[in-house]
Design an enzyme around this catalytic site. Structure first.
Site, PDB file in Angstrom:
ATOM      1  N   ASN A 157     -58.602  11.468  79.122  1.00  0.00           N
ATOM      2  CA  ASN A 157     -59.055  11.130  80.275  1.00  0.00           C
ATOM      3  C   ASN A 157     -58.801   9.894  81.125  1.00  0.00           C
ATOM      4  O   ASN A 157     -58.625   9.907  82.195  1.00  0.00           O
ATOM      5  CB  ASN A 157     -60.839  11.421  80.260  1.00  0.00           C
ATOM      6  N   GLU A 253     -65.435   6.510  68.805  1.00  0.00           N
ATOM      7  CA  GLU A 253     -65.880   6.431  70.191  1.00  0.00           C
ATOM      8  C   GLU A 253     -66.096   7.654  70.797  1.00  0.00           C
ATOM      9  O   GLU A 253     -65.197   8.147  71.291  1.00  0.00           O
ATOM     10  CB  GLU A 253     -65.314   5.140  71.184  1.00  0.00           C
ATOM     11  N   CYS A 287     -66.489   9.445  79.364  1.00  0.00           N
ATOM     12  CA  CYS A 287     -67.822   9.326  78.289  1.00  0.00           C
ATOM     13  C   CYS A 287     -68.910   8.733  78.906  1.00  0.00           C
ATOM     14  O   CYS A 287     -70.241   9.157  78.482  1.00  0.00           O
ATOM     15  CB  CYS A 287     -67.247   8.778  76.981  1.00  0.00           C
ATOM     16  N   GLU A 461     -65.398  -1.260  70.220  1.00  0.00           N
ATOM     17  CA  GLU A 461     -63.890  -1.389  70.964  1.00  0.00           C
ATOM     18  C   GLU A 461     -64.089  -2.950  71.925  1.00  0.00           C
ATOM     19  O   GLU A 461     -65.292  -2.868  72.412  1.00  0.00           O
ATOM     20  CB  GLU A 461     -63.419  -0.357  71.552  1.00  0.00           C
TER      21      GLU A 461
END
Length: 484
Positions: A157, A253, A287, A461
């Site tokens: 994505n 993640e 997400c 992250e």
């Protein structure tokens, strides 16, 4: 062939693995599909073998001995040159992201905006040593030591942003990095690594493209010290099992089912504009998109009507349409999953405020769809759709809506929208998510970490917390010897 400094990297001369600063071909090659028209793209990508993995890991281990010994500033110097080179190729990346990911120009430009923020700001971060004990007799220092060879497994994505974010943190902390892009979107990663091969020492930044077997080869490899993965919960659990055999460090993640809670005191038109954008940007394939919208019952009808009219104005188009907001779904696999979800509009009896069943088209296009107040236990509420469909739900009691927002196995993001900042913050602090916003959503910065609670993963992250994920903390005790 060896890659050297010189003019810009060509985006038309082929796509290859990058191993030890060389572009490396493979016996087997593959082509991916342009999601805008379902046709094969005109260029091929490599299909890596286990031998390619072994060679890349060996080269990274060799590079580690010298790269890890450089100072922060020396490593940041390389990263700054990399940032300059990436910026030089902005137009090429925008075009390539459009072709492989189906992003219209404004969406691809948005990705490059995120990339440039990362490559400019991350090299300025530092993890400082701390001294918790410092007496005349002894000193204890906590320092941060690189882990070794790092691997980044990146989804389709945001194929450039998410890979760049991982590699910057890894390299800044002294870890060589192997980039494994999604088989659906390998091209931008391979070109970024090819650019990096002109800048970094051999073995510091490498990229391998391939089929579904490539990920397990990397996660199981005994020479890999850390894996950072962004993707589905299901795949994340498999990677966790794979990494457990050698106790690799791991950052996950994973998916999200982010909720937005809209209070009754908001400016409806303003909040509709923002909530609609954060819901449907990149066709809901993020997400951290808003995936559940809880609106106070006193403004529910007004909000829903305004949202329908606002979203109607979003234009759909392909990767050449500069006015398009919506592009296609990136790949056929996700397209078919969404078609199955949309079919439940009829089978589960959802009330449609906008959109509905998809129609046949030349690309993987899905209609923007808003579901009016479905049952709380319906799949459109409980499951992450990862597409341009969202439920809008009523609420009246603050305690109840917080319970409903938290009643999920996922916990990536959530937001509260209110003109009463104190109330909004009080509500936001009760939300079980790694990223919480007040009067916004999906805001990110290179110096602010992001990650999830529950099955949305663990570890962070970006920011200093992201850097800590790429090193071991080490306590160093020094006892002073007195001489009488």
């Amino acid at each position: 062939m060896a890659v050297s400094f010189g003019d810009k990297v060509s985006f038309e001369t082929g796509f290859y693995n990058v191993i030890n600063n060389e572009t490396v071909d493979t016996v087997t090659r593959r082509r991916t599909v342009n999601p805008s028209n379902k046709e094969l793209l005109p260029f091929e990508s490599p299909v890596s073998t286990k031998d390619d993995v072994d060679r890349a890991v060996d080269c990274a281990k060799t590079a580690y001995s010298s790269w890890s010994k450089l100072s922060y500033d020396e490593r940041a110097g390389y990263l700054n040159k990399f940032a300059d080179a990436i910026e030089l190729h902005t137009d090429e990346f925008v075009t390539l992201l459009g072709l492989e990911a189906g992003k219209p120009p404004q969406a691809a430009a948005f990705e490059m905006f995120l990339v440039m923020n990362l490559v400019r700001e991350t090299p300025t971060l530092r993890l400082r040593e701390v001294t918790p004990v410092d007496t005349p007799e002894r000193t204890a220092i906590v320092r941060y030591v690189p882990l070794g060879v790092g691997v980044g497994i990146v989804p389709w994505n945001f194929p450039l942003t998410l890979g760049i974010g991982k590699l910057l943190s890894a390299l800044l902390m002294g870890n060589p990095f192997i980039w494994k892009p999604s088989p659906f979107t390998p091209y931008s990663a391979l070109k970024a690594a090819e650019i990096g091969a002109r800048i970094f020492p051999p073995g510091v930044l490498q990229a391998l493209s391939g089929e579904d077997n490539l990920g397990p080869w990397l996660t199981e490899h005994p020479g890999v010290a850390k894996v950072s993965f962004t993707g589905s919960v299901e795949t994340g659990k498999k990677i966790m099992v794979s990494c457990a055999a050698s106790l690799k460090r791991l950052t996950l993640e994973l998916g999200g089912n982010d909720a937005a809670v809209v209070c009754d005191d908001v400016d409806v038109d303003s909040v509709v504009r923002d909530v609609s954008f954060f819901t449907f940007v990149h066709c809901g394939q993020i997400c951290m998109n808003i995936k559940r919208i809880y609106v106070h019952e006193t403004i529910y009808d007004q909000f829903l009507a305004a949202m329908v009219e606002h979203v109607k104005a979003y234009k759909t188009g392909d990767s050449t349409d500069a006015e398009a907001f919506f592009g296609p779904i990136q790949n056929e696999m996700q397209y078919e999953k969404l078609k199955a979800l949309y079919s439940k509009i009829d089978t589960e009896g959802w009330k449609v405020a906008l959109g509905g069943q998809p129609k046949d088209s030349e690309g993987f296009y899905m209609p923007a769809t808003i579901i009016d107040n479905p049952p709380e236990d319906s799949s459109i509420v409980t499951d992450e759709p990862f597409g341009p469909i969202v439920p809008v739900l009523k609420w009246s009691d603050e305690e109840d809506v917080i319970r409903r927002v938290n009643a999920t196995k996922l916990g990536l993001g959530a937001s509260v929208w209110s003109n009463d900042a104190a109330k909004a913050e009080r509500m936001a602090e009760q939300l079980e998510a790694g990223n919480v916003w007040v009067n916004s959503h999906f805001e990110l910065a290179p110096n602010v970490p992001f990650g999830g609670f529950k099955e949305s993963g663990f570890g962070m992250e970006w920011g200093e917390e992201g850097l800590r994920g790429w090193c071991n903390p080490q306590a160093v005790w020094v006892k002073r010897v007195s001489h009488v």
